[in-house]
Design a protein around this motif. Sequence first.
Motif, PDB file in Angstrom:
ATOM      1  N   HIS A 184      -7.725  13.157  -0.079  1.00 29.07           N
ATOM      2  CA  HIS A 184      -8.087  11.739  -0.141  1.00 29.07           C
ATOM      3  C   HIS A 184      -8.674  11.483  -1.528  1.00 29.07           C
ATOM      4  CE1 HIS A 184      -7.922  12.712   4.163  1.00 29.07           C
ATOM      5  NE2 HIS A 184      -7.496  11.487   4.313  1.00 29.07           N
ATOM      6  N   PRO A 185      -7.869  11.802  -2.565  1.00 31.86           N
ATOM      7  CA  PRO A 185      -8.403  11.848  -3.944  1.00 31.86           C
ATOM      8  C   PRO A 185      -9.071  10.549  -4.369  1.00 31.86           C
ATOM      9  CG  PRO A 185      -6.100  12.586  -3.873  1.00 31.86           C
ATOM     10  CD  PRO A 185      -6.431  12.061  -2.515  1.00 31.86           C
ATOM     11  N   THR A 186      -8.579   9.437  -3.878  1.00 34.86           N
ATOM     12  CA  THR A 186      -9.120   8.171  -4.358  1.00 34.86           C
ATOM     13  C   THR A 186     -10.434   7.804  -3.669  1.00 34.86           C
ATOM     14  OG1 THR A 186      -7.647   7.046  -2.840  1.00 34.86           O
ATOM     15  CG2 THR A 186      -6.881   7.282  -5.106  1.00 34.86           C
TER      16      THR A 186
ATOM     17  N   MET B 104      -4.835   5.767  -7.771  1.00 37.17           N
ATOM     18  CA  MET B 104      -3.754   6.377  -6.996  1.00 37.17           C
ATOM     19  C   MET B 104      -3.685   7.850  -7.367  1.00 37.17           C
ATOM     20  SD  MET B 104      -0.515   3.823  -6.938  1.00 37.17           S
ATOM     21  CE  MET B 104      -0.519   3.204  -8.588  1.00 37.17           C
ATOM     22  N   CYS B 105      -3.114   8.650  -6.476  1.00 38.25           N
ATOM     23  CA  CYS B 105      -2.976  10.081  -6.769  1.00 38.25           C
ATOM     24  C   CYS B 105      -1.527  10.375  -7.169  1.00 38.25           C
ATOM     25  CB  CYS B 105      -3.429  10.897  -5.560  1.00 38.25           C
ATOM     26  SG  CYS B 105      -2.178  11.036  -4.276  1.00 38.25           S
ATOM     27  N   PRO B 106      -1.187  11.641  -7.505  1.00 40.08           N
ATOM     28  CA  PRO B 106       0.181  11.932  -7.956  1.00 40.08           C
ATOM     29  C   PRO B 106       1.253  11.570  -6.924  1.00 40.08           C
ATOM     30  CG  PRO B 106      -1.271  13.808  -8.363  1.00 40.08           C
ATOM     31  CD  PRO B 106      -2.064  12.816  -7.588  1.00 40.08           C
ATOM     32  N   LYS B 107       0.900  11.636  -5.648  1.00 38.28           N
ATOM     33  CA  LYS B 107       1.888  11.250  -4.629  1.00 38.28           C
ATOM     34  C   LYS B 107       2.104   9.744  -4.641  1.00 38.28           C
ATOM     35  CE  LYS B 107      -0.404  13.097  -1.251  1.00 38.28           C
ATOM     36  NZ  LYS B 107      -1.528  13.456  -2.145  1.00 38.28           N
ATOM     37  N   GLY B 108       1.004   9.023  -4.801  1.00 40.46           N
ATOM     38  CA  GLY B 108       1.102   7.565  -4.787  1.00 40.46           C
ATOM     39  C   GLY B 108       1.915   7.012  -5.941  1.00 40.46           C
ATOM     40  N   VAL B 109       1.704   7.575  -7.132  1.00 38.11           N
ATOM     41  CA  VAL B 109       2.407   7.012  -8.291  1.00 38.11           C
ATOM     42  C   VAL B 109       3.903   7.341  -8.277  1.00 38.11           C
ATOM     43  CG1 VAL B 109       0.375   6.900  -9.775  1.00 38.11           C
ATOM     44  CG2 VAL B 109       1.797   8.942  -9.829  1.00 38.11           C
TER      45      VAL B 109
ATOM     46  N   HIS C 286       0.858  -1.191   0.000  1.00 37.80           N
ATOM     47  CA  HIS C 286       0.000   0.000   0.000  1.00 37.80           C
ATOM     48  C   HIS C 286       0.887   1.232   0.000  1.00 37.80           C
ATOM     49  CE1 HIS C 286      -3.638  -2.347   0.857  1.00 37.80           C
ATOM     50  NE2 HIS C 286      -2.782  -3.147   1.476  1.00 37.80           N
ATOM     51  N   CYS C 287       0.278   2.373  -0.330  1.00 34.09           N
ATOM     52  CA  CYS C 287       1.024   3.629  -0.449  1.00 34.09           C
ATOM     53  C   CYS C 287       1.632   4.030   0.896  1.00 34.09           C
ATOM     54  CB  CYS C 287       0.076   4.711  -0.960  1.00 34.09           C
ATOM     55  SG  CYS C 287       0.824   6.333  -1.124  1.00 34.09           S
ATOM     56  N   SER C 288       2.709   4.808   0.830  1.00 35.86           N
ATOM     57  CA  SER C 288       3.380   5.233   2.075  1.00 35.86           C
ATOM     58  C   SER C 288       2.681   6.413   2.731  1.00 35.86           C
ATOM     59  CB  SER C 288       4.809   5.662   1.747  1.00 35.86           C
ATOM     60  OG  SER C 288       4.785   6.773   0.860  1.00 35.86           O
ATOM     61  N   TYR C 289       1.802   7.086   2.001  1.00 35.71           N
ATOM     62  CA  TYR C 289       1.345   8.379   2.505  1.00 35.71           C
ATOM     63  C   TYR C 289       0.012   8.320   3.265  1.00 35.71           C
ATOM     64  CZ  TYR C 289       5.038  10.296  -0.556  1.00 35.71           C
ATOM     65  OH  TYR C 289       6.218  10.589  -1.178  1.00 35.71           O
ATOM     66  N   CYS C 290      -1.087   8.771   2.663  1.00 36.26           N
ATOM     67  CA  CYS C 290      -2.248   9.132   3.484  1.00 36.26           C
ATOM     68  C   CYS C 290      -3.081   7.929   3.929  1.00 36.26           C
ATOM     69  CB  CYS C 290      -3.118  10.159   2.758  1.00 36.26           C
ATOM     70  SG  CYS C 290      -4.326   9.460   1.618  1.00 36.26           S
ATOM     71  N   GLY C 291      -4.083   8.228   4.742  1.00 31.60           N
ATOM     72  CA  GLY C 291      -4.935   7.202   5.343  1.00 31.60           C
ATOM     73  C   GLY C 291      -5.736   6.360   4.363  1.00 31.60           C
ATOM     74  N   MET C 292      -5.813   6.795   3.092  1.00 36.48           N
ATOM     75  CA  MET C 292      -6.498   5.961   2.100  1.00 36.48           C
ATOM     76  C   MET C 292      -5.781   4.624   1.924  1.00 36.48           C
ATOM     77  SD  MET C 292      -9.207   7.407   0.996  1.00 36.48           S
ATOM     78  CE  MET C 292      -9.618   6.133  -0.175  1.00 36.48           C
ATOM     79  N   GLN C 293      -4.454   4.683   2.032  1.00 40.28           N
ATOM     80  CA  GLN C 293      -3.639   3.470   1.895  1.00 40.28           C
ATOM     81  C   GLN C 293      -3.989   2.698   0.611  1.00 40.28           C
ATOM     82  OE1 GLN C 293      -0.855   2.195   3.972  1.00 40.28           O
ATOM     83  NE2 GLN C 293      -1.009   4.431   3.901  1.00 40.28           N
ATOM     84  N   CYS C 294      -3.929   3.418  -0.508  1.00 43.69           N
ATOM     85  CA  CYS C 294      -4.265   2.812  -1.797  1.00 43.69           C
ATOM     86  C   CYS C 294      -3.421   1.564  -2.047  1.00 43.69           C
ATOM     87  CB  CYS C 294      -4.011   3.817  -2.914  1.00 43.69           C
ATOM     88  SG  CYS C 294      -5.050   5.268  -2.736  1.00 43.69           S
ATOM     89  N   GLY C 295      -4.065   0.562  -2.613  1.00 45.76           N
ATOM     90  CA  GLY C 295      -3.356  -0.668  -2.937  1.00 45.76           C
ATOM     91  C   GLY C 295      -2.424  -0.446  -4.114  1.00 45.76           C
TER      92      GLY C 295
HETATM   93  S1  SF4 Z   1      -4.661   8.950  -2.048  1.00 43.24           S
HETATM   94 FE1  SF4 Z   1      -2.605   9.286  -2.857  1.00 43.24          FE
HETATM   95  S2  SF4 Z   1      -1.334   9.694  -1.046  1.00 43.24           S
HETATM   96 FE2  SF4 Z   1      -3.232   8.776  -0.315  1.00 43.24          FE
HETATM   97  S3  SF4 Z   1      -2.743   6.606  -0.188  1.00 43.24           S
HETATM   98 FE3  SF4 Z   1      -3.677   6.946  -2.198  1.00 43.24          FE
HETATM   99  S4  SF4 Z   1      -1.977   7.271  -3.586  1.00 43.24           S
HETATM  100 FE4  SF4 Z   1      -1.186   7.500  -1.505  1.00 43.24          FE
END
Ligand code: SF4
Length: 722
Positions: free
Chosen positions: A202-204, A61-66, A24-33
């Motif tokens: 929390h774009p996703t 995923m958002c720009p931070k996630g990718v 999962h992503c390192s950043y926000c609480g969404m924790q996108c897969g």
């Molecule tokens: S919304 Fe963006 S920052 Fe948050 S977990 Fe998903 S990819 Fe990562």
Amino acid sequence: MQRDKFYKEVENLNHPNEQLIKTHCSYCGMQCGMNLRVNTITNKIIGVEPRYDWPVTVGKMCPKGVTAYQQTNHKDRILKPLIRDNSNLKGTKEGFREATWDEAYELITKKFSELQENYGKDSLSVFSGVSMTNEKCYLTGKFARVALGTKYIDYNGRFCMSSAAGGFLRSFGVDRGSTLPWTDIHETDCLFIAGSNTAECHPTSMFRVWSVQERGGYLIVADPRETPLARRADVHLDLKPGTDLALANGILHLLIENNYIDEGFINKHTNGFEETKELVKEFTPAYTSEITGVSIEKIIRAADIYGKAPNAIVMFARGIEQQHKGVDNVSGYVNMALITGKIGRPKAGVATFTGQGNGQGGREHGQKSDLLPGYRKITNPKHVEEVCEVWGITPEEMPGPGVSAYEMFELMEEKVIRGLYLLCSNPAVSAPNLNFVRSALKNLDFMVCSDFYLSESAEFADVILPSVTWSEDEGTVTNLEGRIIKINKAQEPIGDSKPDWLIQVELAEKLGKGKYFSYLKNARDVADEFRRATKGGYADYYGATWDKIDKQDGVFWPCKDEQDKGTPHMFLDKKFYHPDGKAKICALPYRPPAEEPCQEYPLRLTTGRVVYHYLSGNQTRRIPFLHDMCPEPYVEIHPKTAQIYGIVHEEMIRLYTRRGECQYKVKITEAIREDTVFVPYHFGHEESINLLTIAALDPISRMPEFKACASQIEKLEVRTVD
Ligand code: SF4
Ligand SMILES: Nc1nc2c(c(=O)[nH]1)N[C@H]1C(S)=C(S)[C@@H](COP(=O)(O)OP(=O)(O)OC[C@H]3O[C@@H](n4cnc5c(=O)[nH]c(N)nc54)[C@H](O)[C@@H]3O)O[C@H]1N2
Ligand SMILES: Nc1nc2c(c(=O)[nH]1)N[C@H]1C(S)=C(S)[C@@H](COP(=O)(O)OP(=O)(O)OC[C@H]3O[C@@H](n4cnc5c(=O)[nH]c(N)nc54)[C@H](O)[C@@H]3O)O[C@H]1N2
Ligand SMILES: [Mo]
């Protein structure tokens, strides 16, 4: 299963030297897969792919996630421990030399021991963060209390989730950030979202929000700015910053007056309705409009939509929580769900948008000054005994409660706290009233910082310990739904960097406390002890084994044992966690922000985020794409306000409050109230907006009021006509 097969085939066909690591992503609480792509010849992470098999974010995923994967092998990684050999350069990046781990540990042991001998156990402190796994957060609490024996530990969730936690505890008797899984959201009839810039933060979640409207449902948004979320809203409640409690009371007034309440639910499952009814009587639409600046028509329409919706979800985020009455704001909005009975069933309930990756789990297991694992209270002798048994110490050895994050800086300034072990946080950017906080950090006798990049806070350290990024270790994280998920290791730690749990185990040995830690040889050992330590607490993770997490796409807490599948929906049995099983409807008098605008400081200043950066920016400012998209901070100003001050787009101006001043480029936008200015807070040194913010703390959560203070702007120079 099919997806897994698909990935295997793609992997084998197209990329013979690649392996995909499910995480999962390192950043926000969404924790996108996501799947991290690893080159099997170099064993290095080389990219990322979305995970369509992850039910919460289904490939999004958002720009931070990718770009998150670019952190791991970044040129700025700290590869060896650093020791400061020039204390005159404290507060800058200069004056460090590389050292071995042994050398660093010896110096830390010597200095920490000296401080404790001279000034007592509590002269040391720990300040941590919740970008770490549950296991690391757990061990950090144990490290502070057992290895250091200090009561002073707190963490960056005080600046983030503590008001939500306080509000949920008061209203429900339990603090799980969402009463329902995210996969319910798009199926509800009405979303009432207050103080959340969902599309950027929390774009996703957005495909679920839009889906509500596409199905004929409604979106109500309360925000002083017309965020991308507010732009699509059926009603945008464009309130003055800091006036949420009046708005919530105004809506309660109308829900009661128009009989949208559920009397059966109120009588059977709640307390406090009569007092609340009495209190909100005065919050007529006219009075509410006067305080909040929102038009009467909008307030009436919002109450009607929410009241009529068969199912509705009330959601909020830091916009309402980062106020010196954040806890009241949370309970105020929660009241809407309680009086209408729109809670405790699928598709209806309450949720906060938890901020950091492990903002939920990290607050439950002992990093907070008054909490022990499993959400146990350090002031409850029975709870202390339960944890002592796992830790192998006596209750007499357990330190008492400490103070909150900001208050620790006050104690540093007073020299009560003289030593600091800082990990996973960058308070020299993210704490309020930074002139004071930076001076408090400088005032320390000895400071250790663990980070993988040299942060603005590390500049104050005497020793910097290189930790690993999220992709170089494994463990669990609890996402914004309360779902425990697994982070997997994709690469070995680079350079000499080590995971924080290992640093703590090794340091504990040097401090003579090895017997409490040295049997923890790998992340799984820590995980096993962690689950045992939560057993019987109300945030019970005991049954959430790594195997179960993998099989079930995560496990919602509480999960008590092997058989227990976990708890996606809270309160389905209408049992709340207060001793009498009832929820509390709270009567909450309105209080204005701590600092109201005046003649000298006529503008309201609010702060927050942009989609391209994360928190203090120490991670995202180093990623080329994110930096290019948003290289510097700016101040949002309404065109009419700009006109009054004679300011034009992109001009540099001076923004100041009673606490400090900064210079920012102006962004003129109609998407903000005329009486309000906004600055994103992701930037360091002289660009930090927190030089200006106020440290007015909520009496319950000790959360600073990041979202409202009084400010003024000034042109830098008067332009001359040539
Ligand atoms: S919304 Fe963006 S920052 Fe948050 S977990 Fe998903 S990819 Fe990562
Ligand atoms: N891109 C990005 N995403 C993130 C993060 C990040 O740094 N960058 N951080 C993560 C973390 S840790 C957190 S805590 C969350 C934060 O997520 P959010 O809380 O959504 O983000 P903020 O920008 O802090 O503030 C949200 C909104 O509150 C509004 N607001 C300001 N004052 C008030 C007020 O008085 N009342 C109301 N109702 N609204 C107000 C602001 O205009 C803003 O649009 O995001 C997480 N996701
Ligand atoms: N004005 C204003 N100020 C705010 C806010 C606001 O809205 N307005 N929001 C507040 C909120 S909600 C939050 S959450 C805080 C967050 O503020 P901070 O706690 O400062 O957040 P980060 O920038 O994530 O800092 C984490 C640091 O630890 C490092 N790090 C990341 N992962 C690890 C790890 O596993 N181990 C170690 N040792 N280090 C790691 C990162 O490189 C980074 O330097 O800011 C708060 N400050
Ligand atoms: Mo946060």
